[in-house]
Design a protein around this motif. Structure first.
Motif, PDB file in Angstrom:
ATOM      1  N   HIS A 717       0.843  -1.204   0.000  1.00 15.41           N
ATOM      2  CA  HIS A 717       0.000   0.000   0.000  1.00 15.41           C
ATOM      3  C   HIS A 717       0.876   1.252   0.000  1.00 15.41           C
ATOM      4  CE1 HIS A 717      -4.146   1.413   0.450  1.00 15.41           C
ATOM      5  NE2 HIS A 717      -3.628   2.447   1.095  1.00 15.41           N
ATOM      6  N   PRO A 718       0.386   2.374  -0.560  1.00 16.15           N
ATOM      7  CA  PRO A 718       1.169   3.616  -0.514  1.00 16.15           C
ATOM      8  C   PRO A 718       1.496   4.005   0.917  1.00 16.15           C
ATOM      9  CG  PRO A 718      -0.662   3.835  -2.053  1.00 16.15           C
ATOM     10  CD  PRO A 718      -0.864   2.543  -1.346  1.00 16.15           C
ATOM     11  N   PRO A 719       2.674   4.602   1.126  1.00 16.43           N
ATOM     12  CA  PRO A 719       3.113   4.934   2.497  1.00 16.43           C
ATOM     13  C   PRO A 719       2.278   6.068   3.092  1.00 16.43           C
ATOM     14  CG  PRO A 719       4.627   5.875   0.887  1.00 16.43           C
ATOM     15  CD  PRO A 719       3.678   5.000   0.114  1.00 16.43           C
ATOM     16  N   PRO A 720       2.089   6.059   4.415  1.00 14.47           N
ATOM     17  CA  PRO A 720       1.330   7.135   5.065  1.00 14.47           C
ATOM     18  C   PRO A 720       2.091   8.460   4.999  1.00 14.47           C
ATOM     19  CG  PRO A 720       1.531   5.195   6.487  1.00 14.47           C
ATOM     20  CD  PRO A 720       2.489   5.014   5.368  1.00 14.47           C
ATOM     21  N   LEU A 721       1.367   9.539   5.239  1.00 14.44           N
ATOM     22  CA  LEU A 721       1.938  10.875   5.349  1.00 14.44           C
ATOM     23  C   LEU A 721       1.739  11.370   6.779  1.00 14.44           C
ATOM     24  CD1 LEU A 721       0.588  12.587   2.089  1.00 14.44           C
ATOM     25  CD2 LEU A 721       2.776  11.431   2.409  1.00 14.44           C
ATOM     26  N   LEU A 722       2.690  12.191   7.251  1.00 11.97           N
ATOM     27  CA  LEU A 722       2.572  12.730   8.602  1.00 11.97           C
ATOM     28  C   LEU A 722       2.920  14.215   8.567  1.00 11.97           C
ATOM     29  CD1 LEU A 722       2.060  12.211  11.624  1.00 11.97           C
ATOM     30  CD2 LEU A 722       4.531  11.799  11.868  1.00 11.97           C
ATOM     31  N   ARG A 723       1.957  15.024   9.015  1.00 12.51           N
ATOM     32  CA  ARG A 723       2.200  16.461   9.165  1.00 12.51           C
ATOM     33  C   ARG A 723       2.389  16.760  10.641  1.00 12.51           C
ATOM     34  NH1 ARG A 723       0.350  21.380  10.496  1.00 12.51           N
ATOM     35  NH2 ARG A 723       0.731  23.103   9.045  1.00 12.51           N
ATOM     36  N   SER A 724       3.591  17.205  11.003  1.00 10.27           N
ATOM     37  CA  SER A 724       3.890  17.507  12.401  1.00 10.27           C
ATOM     38  C   SER A 724       3.167  18.775  12.831  1.00 10.27           C
ATOM     39  CB  SER A 724       5.402  17.676  12.600  1.00 10.27           C
ATOM     40  OG  SER A 724       6.089  16.498  12.212  1.00 10.27           O
ATOM     41  N   ALA A 725       3.127  18.990  14.127  1.00 12.28           N
ATOM     42  CA  ALA A 725       2.441  20.165  14.657  1.00 12.28           C
ATOM     43  C   ALA A 725       3.097  21.458  14.185  1.00 12.28           C
ATOM     44  CB  ALA A 725       2.417  20.106  16.187  1.00 12.28           C
ATOM     45  N   ASP A 726       4.408  21.410  13.881  1.00 14.41           N
ATOM     46  CA  ASP A 726       5.093  22.624  13.428  1.00 14.41           C
ATOM     47  C   ASP A 726       4.939  22.850  11.929  1.00 14.41           C
ATOM     48  OD1 ASP A 726       6.656  20.654  12.347  1.00 14.41           O
ATOM     49  OD2 ASP A 726       8.475  21.144  13.474  1.00 14.41           O
ATOM     50  N   GLY A 727       4.172  21.997  11.234  1.00 12.90           N
ATOM     51  CA  GLY A 727       3.903  22.185   9.818  1.00 12.90           C
ATOM     52  C   GLY A 727       4.764  21.344   8.893  1.00 12.90           C
TER      53      GLY A 727
END
Length: 838
Positions: A717-727
Motif C-alpha cells: 500500500h502507498p506509504p502514510p503521510l505525517l504532518r507535524s504540529a510545526d507544519g
C-alpha cells in the motif's frame, strides 16, 4: 490616445501573429503538409484549434474542438505533457484508432505540448509525409520542441501573469502556408515524329525543363526523361498510343525531378510532307499560382483549375469554366465550396483531404447538377497536390475508362444544413460506421453512448435532432435528447408498445421508418404532434441479438431523401447503438448493485476515542465501472484504536464483495488486539483461502492515544503521510510486504512511529495520487504539499477542522469528471490532553 477597444485588439493581433509564426516554423521542420496550434479555451478541459496552415478550414472542421480526455494524439500531448509522434498511418491506427478512422490517409504527425506555468497552454501540431518505417523520424523533433518552448515563453509574456488572456474561443484562423514555388505558369510546345523518334521543341520548353538546346538529345526517350525521369515509361507509352490514334482522354499529370506538378497534353498532328505516320503534338505545362497570367492552360482542351491550400480557386481555364457552367471571373477568388458546391460533402471532402494530407493524387467521379431536362452530368476529376496548391483536371466521365470506378447511379440529391456534410449519399465514406463503432467501444453508460451518437452519427448525416428511447416494462422512456424544442418530448415519456406512434412501431415491427418531409410524416400518422413544419425524420429500431432495446429518432432541418445505401448504413448503425445500449443497461444495473453494496459495507460511524479525532472520505470513480474495492475503518483495539485502509484490485460487485470480507476480517483481528503483523498475515491467508481471483493492498496502524505510540504494517500500500504540529510534512518510510492474496508465506514487518498532539496522520489509496501517464511518486509529493497547506488552515474553535482538511485534500478529485479509480482517505490527529505522556 488609443481607446480601450484598440488596446484589447492589439494583444489578440499579437497572439495571432505568434501562432502563425510558430505554425509556419513547424510546417518547415519536416516539409509538412499542414500545421497548426491548439490552445486552451475558456471551457475547462476543451482545446480549440486556433491556427491552421495548409488546409481549408472546412475540411478540418470535425477537429476544431477536442476534449483533453478524448483518445486523440493532441489530447494526450496536452494532458500528459509529452511529444506524441506518429510516423505513419500504421502507427496511427495502432495507437489512435478513432483519429485514424476520421483521417484514413497515409501521413505522419507530431504533436508537441506548448509549455505554460503549471500545465501546457496548448499543442503545436504538424501533419507531414508518412515515414516508410516506424523508427524513422517524420520531422525534426528537437526543432519542434524548441519552437513549442519559444511559443510558450512568448505566450506567457503576452499573458503577463493571466494565462486566460491566451485562451482561444473563436473559430481557427486559416492561413496560407509560405509560397515555395514560382508564381508564374510556364508552357512549352513540341512535336514528335514516331518514325524517327525526333523531337522538335520551342525555346519555352527548354526553359521549362531547365535545359539548353545543346543539352537536349532531341529524341522521344530524352524528352520523357527530361520531363519526368521517374515516369518516363508512361510518357513514351502515351506518345506511341497518340501516334496510333488513341490519345489520352485527359492531360498526363506527372512529377518533375524537382517534385513539382507538370501537365502534358498530347494530340495527333499533321502528316509530314515527306509522308509516313502523323506527328504527335504536345504541350508541357507547369501550372503555377498565377496560371492565368499568360493563359497557358487555356490551350488545353481539358478542364484545369487550381485552388490554394485554403481551398480558394486561384485559376480556372476556359474548358473548366465551360464544364462547371460558370464564368471564370465569377469562379476566381471564391472558396471551392462556393464556386463549386457540388464538389463538397462526402465523399468529395474526404478525397480532397486525402490529397492535401498524403501528398498523393486522387481520382474520382463527381456529379455536377445541370438545370433542365437533361439531368446531371458526371465529371471525372483528378486532384494533384503540390507544395502550395491543388491542381485539378476535369473531363466528362463519358470520356474516361470507368472499368475501375463506375459512377454511382444518379438519384435525388439529399438536402441538409449548410454546415453539415452534403453530397451523394451513396458514396458516404465507410469510415463513418467504423468511427462510430470504435467510439462506442469506450462508452459504458447510456449517457456516454448517447454522447458518442451525437458526436459521430449526427454530423455524418447532417442531422440536428436526436432522441433515444429505451424499453423498460413494455414502455419507452427517454434516455437522451438534443435539438428538440423544450418540453416537446414530455408527452411521449413512458408510452406503451400499443401506441400508434412511429417511435413505437419501428421497434415493434423491427423496420426503420424514413419520412422525407414533415408532410409525409403527418399523412402517415394523422394528428401526430410535430416539432417543426419543415424537415425530415428517421425512426430506427434498436434491436440487439434479436432483443428489443429501444428506438432512435434522427431529425433533419429540411426535407431530404434517403438513398438505399444510406438507409442500409443507418439501419446497421442502429444495431451498433442497440448493442452498446444493452451493454450500458447491464453496466447500470451492476453499478447500482455495486454502489449499494459498497455503501452498505463502508463504515457509517467510526469508532471514537476522547483523545483521537478521525475523518474519512470515499469517492467512487467516474470512468468505467465506477465502484471499486477501496475502504477505510477505525476499530477499537484494546485500550487504543486501529486505523486501517485498503484497496481491492478491480471494480464492480466482486471487488465490493471482497472488500466487505476483508474489512470484516481485519475488524475481527483488531477487536482481538492482535499485533499488526499478525493482522496482515491472517488477512492474507483468508484472502488466499477465499480464492476470489483478486488481491488487495492494505495499511494497518495500531495507535495508543495515551502515549502517541503507533505500530504500522503495510501490504503493498502507498506509504502514510505525517504532518507535524510545526507544519513539517513528510512521507513515512514504512517497510512493507507484498499485497494480500498472493504469497501464503509473506512476512509483514512492523515499524514504530510517534504521533504528537496536533499532528495529522494521512492514510490514502492510490486513486488519490495516481493518474494515467504520471509517476505515482509525483502524486504522493503533490498530496504531501497539499496536506502541509491544508493542515495550516484555521478551523472551528480557532483550531483546525480535520473534516475540513479531508474535504480540501479530496476537493480536486471530487470535482473531477474523469476519475479513473475510486478514492479513500483516512485522517487522524491526537488531541492534547491533561496527563499526556511522551
Amino acid at each position: 490616445m488609443a481607446g480601450s477597444g484598440e488596446q484589447a485588439v492589439r494583444p489578440r493581433t499579437r497572439l495571432a501573429a505568434l501562432l502563425v509564426d510558430a505554425s509556419a516554423g513547424a510546417l518547415g521542420a519536416g516539409q509538412g503538409h499542414v500545421a497548426g496550434v491548439y490552445l486552451r479555451s475558456s471551457t475547462p478541459g476543451l482545446l480549440r484549434l486556433a491556427v491552421l496552415l495548409g488546409l481549408p478550414g472546412a475540411l478540418f472542421r470535425p477537429w476544431w474542438r477536442l476534449h483533453v480526455a478524448r483518445p486523440f494524439p493532441v489530447a494526450d500531448a496536452y494532458r500528459l505533457g509529452i511529444q506524441v509522434v506518429l510516423p505513419n498511418a500504421t502507427e496511427t491506427v495502432r495507437r489512435y484508432p478513432q483519429f485514424a478512422a476520421g483521417l484514413p490517409f497515409p501521413f505522419g504527425s507530431v504533436h508537441v505540448p506548448v509549455p505554460g506555468s503549471a500545465e501546457p497552454l496548448g499543442v503545436l501540431t504538424v501533419l507531414c509525409p508518412a515515414a516508410s518505417d516506424a523508427m524513422d523520424e517524420p520531422v525534426d523533433r528537437e526543432l519542434l520542441a524548441r519552437l513549442a518552448e519559444g511559443l510558450g515563453a512568448e505566450l506567457l509574456g503576452l499573458a503577463d501573469g493571466d494565462e486566460s488572456a491566451v485562451a482561444w474561443d473563436a473559430e481557427p484562423l486559416c492561413v496560407r502556408p509560405p509560397a515555395v514555388r514560382p508564381a508564374k505558369a510556364r508552357l512549352g510546345r513540341f512535336t514528335w515524329d514516331p518514325v524517327t523518334s525526333t523531337v522538335h521543341a520551342d525555346d519555352r520548353l527548354y526553359a521549362l525543363l531547365g535545359l539548353g538546346p545543346d543539352e537536349f538529345a532531341g529524341t522521344g526517350p530524352a524528352l520523357a526523361e527530361a520531363v519526368s525521369s521517374s515516369e518516363a515509361e508512361p510518357i513514351l507509352a502515351a506518345l506511341h498510343e497518340t501516334a496510333a490514334g488513341k490519345p489520352p482522354p485527359g492531360p498526363l499529370c506527372l512529377r518533375s525531378g524537382d517534385g513539382l506538378l507538370r501537365l502534358i497534353d498530347l494530340s495527333p498532328g499533321p502528316v509530314p510532307a515527306a509522308g509516313g505516320a502523323p506527328l504527335v503534338e504536345g504541350i508541357v505545362l507547369d501550372p503555377g499560382p498565377a496560371a492565368s497570367a499568360d493563359g497557358a492552360a487555356d490551350l488545353l482542351p481539358q478542364g484545369v483549375f487550381c485552388m490554394d491550400r485554403l481551398g480558394v480557386v486561384v485559376y480556372v481555364n476556359a474548358a473548366a469554366a465551360r464544364l462547371t457552367g460558370r464564368e471564370r471571373s465569377w469562379l476566381l477568388g471564391r472558396p471551392v465550396g462556393e464556386a463549386m458546391p457540388w464538389l463538397t460533402g462526402p465523399p468529395y471532402d474526404d478525397h480532397l483531404r486525402g490529397a492535401l494530407l498524403s501528398g498523393e493524387p486522387v481520382h474520382f467521379h463527381v456529379r455536377h447538377p445541370v438545370p433542365g431536362p437533361g439531368g446531371d452530368d458526371w465529371l471525372a476529376l483528378s486532384a494533384h497536390p503540390g507544395p502550395d496548391m491543388l491542381t485539378c483536371t476535369l473531363v466528362p466521365a463519358s470520356r474516361m475508362d470507368t472499368s475501375v470506378e463506375e459512377p454511382a447511379p444518379a438519384g435525388p440529391e439529399p438536402h441538409v444544413p449548410e454546415e453539415a456534410v452534403t453530397g451523394d449519399p451513396s458514396m458516404t465514406p465507410l469510415y463513418r460506421p467504423i468511427a462510430l463503432a470504435i467510439a462506442l467501444t469506450d462508452a459504458v453508460t447510456a449517457r456516454q453512448v448517447s454522447a458518442v451518437v451525437v458526436q459521430e452519427l449526427l454530423p455524418a448525416f447532417g442531422g440536428r435532432r436526436l432522441a433515444i428511447y429505451l424499453l423498460q416494462d413494455r414502455h419507452l422512456y427517454l434516455a437522451w435528447e438534443t435539438g428538440f424544442p423544450q418540453g416537446f418530448l414530455a408527452p411521449f415519456e413512458g408510452v406503451g408498445l400499443d401506441a400508434h406512434l412511429p417511435g413505437v412501431e419501428t421497434l415493434t415491427t423491427g423496420r426503420p421508418l424514413f419520412f422525407e418531409s414533415m408532410q409525409q410524416l403527418d399523412a402517415t400518422y394523422p394528428g401526430i404532434p410535430l416539432d417543426a413544419e419543415e424537415g425530415a425524420r428517421a425512426f430506427l429500431p434498436l434491436i440487439s441479438s434479436g432483443r428489443p432495446v429501444g428506438s432512435c429518432i434522427l431529425g433533419f432541418e429540411r426535407p431530404r431523401s434517403f438513398s438505399t445505401e444510406e438507409r442500409t448504413v443507418l439501419t446497421a448503425l442502429a444495431g451498433l447503438i442497440a448493442h452498446a445500449m444493452e451493454k450500458a443497461q447491464r453496466y447500470d444495473t451492476e453499478a447500482t448493485l455495486a454502489r449499494g453494496l459498497q455503501q452498505a459495507l463502508l463504515p457509517h460511524r467510526l469508532s471514537a476515542h476522547p483523545q483521537v479525532e478521525t475523518a474519512g472520505r470515499y469517492l467512487p470513480g467516474t470512468q468505467g465501472m465506477d465502484v471499486g474495492g477501496d475502504w477505510y475503518d477505525v476499530v477499537e483495539a484494546g485500550d487504543g484504536l486501529a486505523l486501517v485502509i485498503g484497496d481491492v484490485q478491480g471494480h464492480g460487485v466482486q471487488a465490493a464483495a471482497t472488500m466487505g470480507q476483508l474489512r470484516s476480517a481485519v475488524r475481527a483481528f483488531a477487536l482481538g488486539d492482535r499485533p499488526p503483523d499478525e493482522v496482515m498475515s491472517g488477512t492474507n491467508h483468508l484472502l488466499i483461502d477465499l480464492d476470489p481471483g483478486q488481491f488487495a493492498s492494505c495499511c494497518y496502524l495500531r495507535l495508543d492515544p495515551a502515549t502517541g505510540r503507533a505500530r504500522v504494517a503495510r501490504a503493498g500500500h502507498p506509504p502514510p503521510l505525517l504532518r507535524s504540529a510545526d507544519g513539517r510534512t513528510r512521507v513515512l518510510d514504512i517497510p512493507g510486504g507484498v499485497v494480500l492474496g498472493v504469497d501464503p508465506r509473506a512476512q509483514y514487518p512492523v515499524a514504530e512511529l510517534h504521533l504528537e498532539p496536533d499532528a495529522i496522520l494521512a492514510l490514502y489509496t492510490d486513486g488519490l495520487v495516481e493518474r494515467p501517464g504520471a509517476d505515482i511518486d509525483d502524486g504522493i509529493t503533490a498530496l504531501r504539499l497539499a496536506l502541509a497547506k491544508a493542515g495550516a488552515a484555521p478551523g472551528r474553535r480557532g483550531g483546525r477542522s480535520l473534516a475540513g482538511v479531508a474535504d480540501r485534500l479530496t476537493s480536486t478529485a471530487r470535482h473531477s469528471t474523469d476519475r479513473p479509480d475510486d478514492v479513500a482517505l483516512l485522517l487522524a490527529t491526537l488531541r492534547r490532553a491533561p496527563g499526556y505522556r511522551r
